[in-house]
Every structure is written in structure tokens, then in C-alpha cells.
Design an enzyme around this catalytic site. Structure first.
Site, PDB file in Angstrom:
ATOM      1  N   CYS A  34       0.838  -1.207   0.000  1.00 12.67           N
ATOM      2  CA  CYS A  34       0.000   0.000   0.000  1.00 12.67           C
ATOM      3  C   CYS A  34       0.872   1.256   0.000  1.00 12.67           C
ATOM      4  CB  CYS A  34      -0.916  -0.053   1.227  1.00 12.67           C
ATOM      5  SG  CYS A  34      -1.763   1.483   1.593  1.00 12.67           S
ATOM      6  N   CYS A  37       0.007   3.882   2.661  1.00 12.36           N
ATOM      7  CA  CYS A  37       0.415   3.368   3.976  1.00 12.36           C
ATOM      8  C   CYS A  37       1.890   3.689   4.234  1.00 12.36           C
ATOM      9  CB  CYS A  37       0.213   1.857   4.070  1.00 12.36           C
ATOM     10  SG  CYS A  37      -1.496   1.322   3.871  1.00 12.36           S
TER      11      CYS A  37
END
Length: 111
Positions: A34, A37
Site C-alpha cells: 500500500c 500506507c
């Protein structure tokens, strides 16, 4: 890579480190793949240091702990859940600025 102030949360330590915590805990549901993230990680490291002793910061890798992600209805990442007294006090979905996150931390520590 992670700050020493950021907890690695698992199915095993989640009840003791989050649900039974005396201080509020921000839980970051994330994954290695991600991009947002990864962009959020340094901000969380800084906040974990700044709020050390007042708010704990932990990370749950959703690929490794899918049951935990499912239990809390995580459908998009990054999702941050701010726990206070074992309950979700606030949910933040998506990449946020440090200022926005500090506002959430300040709200949960003020009450």
C-alpha cells in the site's frame, strides 16, 4: 524501519496492547503493498514519539492478520482506528496530514 515507539500488533497481543491499554491507542491497519500506507508511516513514527506516554501507536499488517482486519470491518487502507478504554473512539480512512492526526490525538487525550 519502524520507530521503537510504534508497536507491531498481532492477533495475540492486540487484546493486551490495545483493548486493555490504559492510554489511547492509534491502530494503523496497513499492508506492505500500500503506497499511501508507506507515506503515512513516517508521520506515525513522529506522532508516536511526540505523544509517547499519552497515546500509543501500533500497526496491524492486514495481510498477516486478516481476522483482525475483518473483525473491525477494514475495507480500505490505510485505516486508522483510535481506541480509548478498549472501544473505537474515532476512525480515519485514507492518508491524512500530521495536523489532522494531531487533532484526533488531542481530542482523545482531552477527555
Amino acid at each position: 524501519m519502524a520507530s521503537t515507539n510504534v508497536l507491531t500488533l498481532t492477533d495475540q497481543n492486540f487484546p493486551s496492547d490495545v483493548l486493555s491499554s490504559k492510554t489511547p491507542v492509534l491502530v494503523d491497519f496497513w499492508a506492505e503493498w500500500c503506497g499511501p500506507c508507506k507515506m503515512l508511516a513516517p508521520v506515525l513514527d513522529e506522532l508516536a514519539t511526540e505523544y509517547n506516554g499519552r497515546v500509543s501507536v501500533g500497526k496491524v499488517n492486514i495481510d498477516d492478520h486478516q481476522m483482525l482486519a475483518a473483525k473491525y470491518g477494514i475495507t480500505a487502507i490505510p485505516t486508522l482506528l483510535l481506541f480509548k478504554n478498549g472501544q473505537v473512539a474515532e476512525q480515519i480512512v485514507g492518508l491524512r496530514s500530521k495536523r489532522d492526526l494531531k487533532a484526533s490525538f488531542d481530542r482523545v487525550t482531552a477527555t
